[in-house]
Write a protein that holds these residues in place. Structure first.
Motif, short mmCIF file in Angstrom:
data_model
loop_
_atom_site.label_atom_id
_atom_site.label_comp_id
_atom_site.label_asym_id
_atom_site.label_seq_id
_atom_site.Cartn_x
_atom_site.Cartn_y
_atom_site.Cartn_z
N PRO A 25 25.28 39.31 -1.85
CA PRO A 25 23.81 39.32 -1.69
C PRO A 25 23.17 38.24 -2.55
N LYS A 26 22.07 37.67 -2.05
CA LYS A 26 21.49 36.48 -2.68
C LYS A 26 21.08 36.69 -4.13
N GLN A 27 20.75 37.93 -4.51
CA GLN A 27 20.34 38.16 -5.91
C GLN A 27 21.49 37.98 -6.89
N TYR A 28 22.73 37.91 -6.36
CA TYR A 28 23.88 37.72 -7.25
C TYR A 28 24.45 36.31 -7.19
N LEU A 29 23.78 35.41 -6.50
CA LEU A 29 24.21 34.01 -6.51
C LEU A 29 23.83 33.38 -7.84
N GLU A 30 24.59 32.35 -8.21
CA GLU A 30 24.35 31.74 -9.51
C GLU A 30 23.27 30.66 -9.46
N LEU A 31 22.46 30.66 -10.49
CA LEU A 31 21.36 29.71 -10.59
C LEU A 31 21.22 29.38 -12.08
N ASP A 109 9.88 41.05 -6.05
CA ASP A 109 11.18 40.81 -5.39
C ASP A 109 12.22 40.32 -6.38
N ALA A 110 13.42 40.90 -6.31
CA ALA A 110 14.54 40.40 -7.11
C ALA A 110 14.80 38.93 -6.81
N ALA A 111 14.49 38.52 -5.59
CA ALA A 111 14.80 37.18 -5.11
C ALA A 111 13.74 36.14 -5.50
N ARG A 112 12.83 36.49 -6.42
CA ARG A 112 11.84 35.51 -6.90
C ARG A 112 12.05 35.28 -8.40
N ILE A 214 14.01 33.17 -2.93
CA ILE A 214 15.29 32.63 -2.47
C ILE A 214 15.59 33.26 -1.12
N THR A 215 15.62 32.44 -0.09
CA THR A 215 15.87 32.95 1.27
C THR A 215 16.99 32.17 1.94
N ARG A 216 16.91 30.85 1.86
CA ARG A 216 17.92 30.00 2.50
C ARG A 216 18.70 29.25 1.42
N PRO A 217 19.91 28.75 1.75
CA PRO A 217 20.75 28.11 0.73
C PRO A 217 20.04 27.04 -0.09
N GLU A 218 19.21 26.22 0.53
CA GLU A 218 18.55 25.12 -0.20
C GLU A 218 17.54 25.62 -1.22
N ASP A 219 17.13 26.88 -1.12
CA ASP A 219 16.16 27.42 -2.07
C ASP A 219 16.72 27.51 -3.49
N LEU A 220 18.04 27.62 -3.64
CA LEU A 220 18.63 27.71 -4.98
C LEU A 220 18.40 26.42 -5.76
N ALA A 221 18.59 25.27 -5.09
CA ALA A 221 18.38 23.98 -5.76
C ALA A 221 16.90 23.81 -6.11
N LEU A 222 16.04 24.25 -5.22
CA LEU A 222 14.60 24.15 -5.46
C LEU A 222 14.20 25.03 -6.66
#
Ligand code: C5P
Length: 232
Positions: A25-31, A109-112, A214-222
């Motif tokens: 799930p996206k909330q566990y991706l590394e940033l 949202d966890a994803a923000r 964070i929704t799409r892969p490119e959002d992590l770099a942003l």
């Protein structure tokens, strides 16, 4: 004797994030050296306004217990639900015994993960004396089209269109009642829409554009770019 009003955070984090095409799930991706959800929670904790933070986690989630932040004294783990609104309701119920009906709840949202203390303080300062509450939002710089199939059938008046962000800030009892009444309604994609269904008109408070989801892969770099350039 009136008790002092408290602020609680609720963080829905039980989604799978299909649009990321990732192995977790996206909330566990590394940033920037941490997972997305760690950034989000550490920023909420560091804002130093919340009595506690209730986090809704899927029951099949093996990643959450591994994170140090899950054991923090101000973090309460609740079970996730089928839709985002179900997760939020579950987290609200997990603080039922410790929150008062008139306390404020900020759902984020966890994803923000780029949320700033300035945005949280601005939201609270703008709404703390409001009857209903409201949300951080952004106006649209682009012209917005109403589309059916692949054809444009109209242009929206963008002066009246805002993009809903989080946190969304409402009184505990109002939010819980609104979500319970709306249970199962697929059109409820944020907290404000549940209150709107009750005939209420939540306020908008202009937020910062770096508070991306964070929704799409490119959002992590942003998100990483924004974090490197945020100074407050
Ligand atoms: O999928 P979307 O980006 O709209 O999800 C927004 C937030 O809601 C995410 O933090 C996600 O983990 C959470 N969510 C949830 N329970 C669900 C679906 C989404 O807590 N059933």
């Amino acid at each position: 004797m009136s008790h002092s009003i408290k602020f609680w955070a609720v963080v829905p984090a039980a989604g799978v994030g299909k649009r990321m095409n990732a192995d977790r799930p996206k909330q566990y991706l590394e940033l920037a050296g941490k997972t997305v959800i760690e950034h989000t929670l550490l920023r909420l904790l560091n804002a130093d306004v919340f009595a506690a933070i209730a986090v809704a986690i899927s029951e099949e989630d093996p990643y959450w217990p591994e994170l140090e932040v899950s054991a923090h004294e101000k973090i309460i783990t609740a079970s996730g639900g089928k839709e985002r609104a179900d997760s939020v309701l579950s987290a609200l119920k997990s603080i039922r015994a410790i929150a008062s009906d008139t306390d404020w709840v900020l759902v984020h949202d966890a994803a923000r993960p780029c949320i700033t203390a300035t945005d949280i303080q601005h939201l609270i300062a703008s709404l703390v004396n409001d009857e209903v509450g409201g949300i951080l939002a952004l106006s649209s710089h682009d012209t917005l089209k109403n589309v059916q199939g692949d054809s444009i059938v109209g242009t929206l008046d963008r002066r009246h269109i805002w993009r809903a962000l989080t946190p969304q800030m409402f009184r505990y009892d109002l939010l819980r009642n609104a979500l319970e009444t709306a249970e199962g309604n697929q059109a409820i994609t944020d907290e404000a829409s549940a209150l709107e269904l009750q005939g209420l008109q939540p306020k908008i408070v202009e937020g910062r554009p770096d508070n991306i989801k964070i929704t799409r892969p490119e959002d992590l770099a942003l998100a990483q770019f924004y974090m490197e350039h945020q100074h407050d």
